[in-house]
Design a protein around this motif. Structure first.
Motif, mmCIF file in Angstrom:
data_model
loop_
_atom_site.group_PDB
_atom_site.id
_atom_site.type_symbol
_atom_site.label_atom_id
_atom_site.label_comp_id
_atom_site.label_asym_id
_atom_site.label_seq_id
_atom_site.Cartn_x
_atom_site.Cartn_y
_atom_site.Cartn_z
ATOM 1 N N GLY A 176 0.767 -1.237 0.000
ATOM 2 C CA GLY A 176 0.000 0.000 0.000
ATOM 3 C C GLY A 176 0.794 1.281 0.000
ATOM 4 N N THR A 177 2.087 1.219 -0.325
ATOM 5 C CA THR A 177 2.892 2.438 -0.311
ATOM 6 C C THR A 177 2.634 3.276 -1.558
ATOM 7 N N SER A 178 2.885 4.569 -1.434
ATOM 8 C CA SER A 178 2.772 5.482 -2.565
ATOM 9 C C SER A 178 3.971 5.296 -3.494
ATOM 10 N N PRO A 179 3.897 5.801 -4.742
ATOM 11 C CA PRO A 179 5.051 5.678 -5.646
ATOM 12 C C PRO A 179 6.326 6.281 -5.081
ATOM 13 N N ALA A 180 6.217 7.415 -4.364
ATOM 14 C CA ALA A 180 7.422 8.055 -3.826
ATOM 15 C C ALA A 180 8.077 7.194 -2.755
ATOM 16 N N ALA A 181 7.281 6.664 -1.825
ATOM 17 C CA ALA A 181 7.836 5.812 -0.770
ATOM 18 C C ALA A 181 8.399 4.527 -1.359
ATOM 19 N N ALA A 182 7.712 3.965 -2.360
ATOM 20 C CA ALA A 182 8.197 2.754 -3.013
ATOM 21 C C ALA A 182 9.504 3.026 -3.752
ATOM 22 N N SER A 183 9.626 4.218 -4.338
ATOM 23 C CA SER A 183 10.864 4.599 -5.022
ATOM 24 C C SER A 183 12.028 4.665 -4.040
ATOM 25 N N ALA A 184 11.799 5.306 -2.888
ATOM 26 C CA ALA A 184 12.862 5.420 -1.889
ATOM 27 C C ALA A 184 13.328 4.050 -1.417
ATOM 28 N N ALA A 185 12.383 3.140 -1.225
ATOM 29 C CA ALA A 185 12.729 1.793 -0.777
ATOM 30 C C ALA A 185 13.493 1.036 -1.854
ATOM 31 N N LEU A 199 12.413 14.455 -3.178
ATOM 32 C CA LEU A 199 12.543 13.414 -4.204
ATOM 33 C C LEU A 199 11.910 13.876 -5.520
ATOM 34 N N ASN A 200 12.491 14.897 -6.108
ATOM 35 C CA ASN A 200 12.028 15.393 -7.403
ATOM 36 C C ASN A 200 12.763 14.661 -8.529
ATOM 37 N N PRO A 201 12.419 14.908 -9.790
ATOM 38 C CA PRO A 201 13.102 14.189 -10.882
ATOM 39 C C PRO A 201 14.618 14.335 -10.873
ATOM 40 N N GLN A 219 6.855 9.220 -11.571
ATOM 41 C CA GLN A 219 5.388 9.234 -11.558
ATOM 42 C C GLN A 219 4.834 10.355 -10.686
ATOM 43 N N VAL A 220 5.647 10.873 -9.772
ATOM 44 C CA VAL A 220 5.175 11.908 -8.840
ATOM 45 C C VAL A 220 6.160 13.081 -8.830
ATOM 46 N N PRO A 221 6.266 13.805 -9.949
ATOM 47 C CA PRO A 221 7.244 14.899 -10.005
ATOM 48 C C PRO A 221 6.867 16.095 -9.136
ATOM 49 N N ASP A 222 5.582 16.222 -8.779
ATOM 50 C CA ASP A 222 5.134 17.368 -7.994
ATOM 51 C C ASP A 222 5.230 17.079 -6.503
ATOM 52 N N GLU A 223 5.767 18.020 -5.754
ATOM 53 C CA GLU A 223 5.980 17.818 -4.320
ATOM 54 C C GLU A 223 4.696 17.480 -3.574
ATOM 55 N N GLY A 224 3.590 18.066 -3.972
ATOM 56 C CA GLY A 224 2.328 17.829 -3.283
ATOM 57 C C GLY A 224 1.835 16.401 -3.380
ATOM 58 N N ASP A 225 2.390 15.631 -4.308
ATOM 59 C CA ASP A 225 1.983 14.234 -4.484
ATOM 60 C C ASP A 225 2.864 13.261 -3.720
ATOM 61 N N ARG A 226 3.811 13.797 -2.928
ATOM 62 C CA ARG A 226 4.720 12.943 -2.166
ATOM 63 C C ARG A 226 4.526 13.177 -0.677
ATOM 64 N N PRO A 227 4.837 12.183 0.172
ATOM 65 C CA PRO A 227 4.798 12.424 1.623
ATOM 66 C C PRO A 227 5.712 13.583 1.990
ATOM 67 N N GLY A 228 5.378 14.273 3.083
ATOM 68 C CA GLY A 228 6.121 15.467 3.451
ATOM 69 C C GLY A 228 7.607 15.243 3.617
#
Length: 346
Positions: free
Chosen positions: A239-248, A292-294, A278-287
């Protein structure tokens, strides 16, 4: 700007944590755009006295003067509870924090405006940590965590879950600063608290992220096998978001490279880059993944190539992306060193 809004300023909060009264007055005036003369009615002192304090010619030793400044500048409650700067031996999480969480989810309602405010200032702490340093901000964040956890026992449902996430974010920050001070055991104690609170509150992104941080600690301390195992736990959190999954995935890629599984590392690095884009905009990532921008995603991809000893790919990737990295002096220095070393090896 309101007086409370001024106290979101990280340099001002750090000055308060140090109880540096000269810096408190200077930083308050800077943040407010005020002259020493304009500060007179707030602190009940004439301009020559303010000037003498700011220049160091006069020390603030009187409890009455300190109280007058505190009241006049409307210092927020979570800062007035900040203790004297702690020794490193006092940095471990106390039992009372766990007790407060254990009694959470009681029936009741809590005014969450304080939590909203503390969430805002924690975000400012994250962004300023490169310039200000976590050591000075430690007692401030620790006091903020006390304020958050005291709200939990009287809160229920989604509001309590929200507070648990905020508590986990604070514990993660404290862990990170302890790790930078080479306090390994303390860092692990705080990150374990962060994970438990994230799971209790149903926050999968934070639960995955703290596993990722644990993996980073293991890799930094020369245990790549444990680092890979923990990174995979982060990556497989449901259930992680794309940003959290990317970091992992990126952390798993670095750990895989460290155990010489280069094809696995490259596959994971590609996956991490794809997810981040998939989430280049900061508002779409956890705080906590605001960074984690492009540009950062491409630098991380190149960094995995460096770990895999693919010097040409690493040098080209860092060279292309590094000019767009601004505002992160330590990270810029890290990637610049990587670029120079990879370029020598091509």
């Amino acid at each position: 700007m309101s007086s409370r809004g001024l106290w979101a300023d990280v340099a001002l909060r750090a000055a308060w944590a140090r109880q540096d009264w000269a810096a408190i007055l200077r930083e308050y005036r800077r943040a407010a755009g005020m002259s020493q003369r304009q500060l007179e009615p707030l602190v009940g002192m004439p301009q020559p006295h303010i000037s003498a304090i700011e220049s160091g010619r006069r020390q603030v030793t009187s409890a009455e003067v300190r109280a007058r400044i505190t009241e006049g500048l409307r210092v927020p409650p979570e800062l007035t509870m900040v203790p004297a700067r702690p020794d490193l031996d006092d940095w471990a999480p106390p039992t009372e924090l766990r007790e407060r969480i254990a009694h959470g989810h009681a029936t009741g309602r809590t005014d969450l405006r304080t939590a909203d405010w503390i969430g805002e200032v924690l975000a400012q702490h994250r962004r300023a940590e490169d310039e200000i340093g976590g050591r000075d901000l430690w007692p401030v964040v620790r006091s903020q965590l006390d304020t958050v956890t005291r709200l939990i026992p009287g809160t229920t449902g989604p509001a309590a879950d929200r507070l648990l996430l905020l508590a986990a974010e604070h514990a993660h920050w404290l862990s990170w600063v302890a790790a930078q001070q080479d306090r390994k055991g303390v860092a692990l104690a705080w990150i374990d608290l962060a994970h438990g609170w994230a799971v209790d509150g149903g926050h999968t992104d934070m639960a995955s992220w703290v596993h990722r941080v644990r993996s980073y600690y293991s890799l930094q301390h020369g245990d790549p096998i444990r680092a890979l195992r923990t990174a995979e736990a982060a990556r497989l959190t449901a259930g992680t978001s794309p940003a959290a999954a990317s970091a992992a995935a990126h952390q798993a890629a670095k750990a895989a490279a460290a155990v010489s599984e280069r094809k696995r590392a490259q596959r994971l690095a590609d996956q991490a880059l794809e997810l981040a884009l998939q989430v280049p905009d900061e508002g779409d990532r956890p705080g906590w993944l605001y960074w984690l921008n492009p540009t950062r995603a491409m630098l991380q991809h190149a960094d995995t190539a460096y770990a895999c000893r693919d010097w040409q790919t690493a040098a080209a990737g860092i060279r292309d992306a590094l000019p767009a990295l601004t505002g992160y002096p330590r990270d810029h220095a890290y990637y610049q060193a990587r670029l120079e070393d990879a370029a020598r090896r091509v």
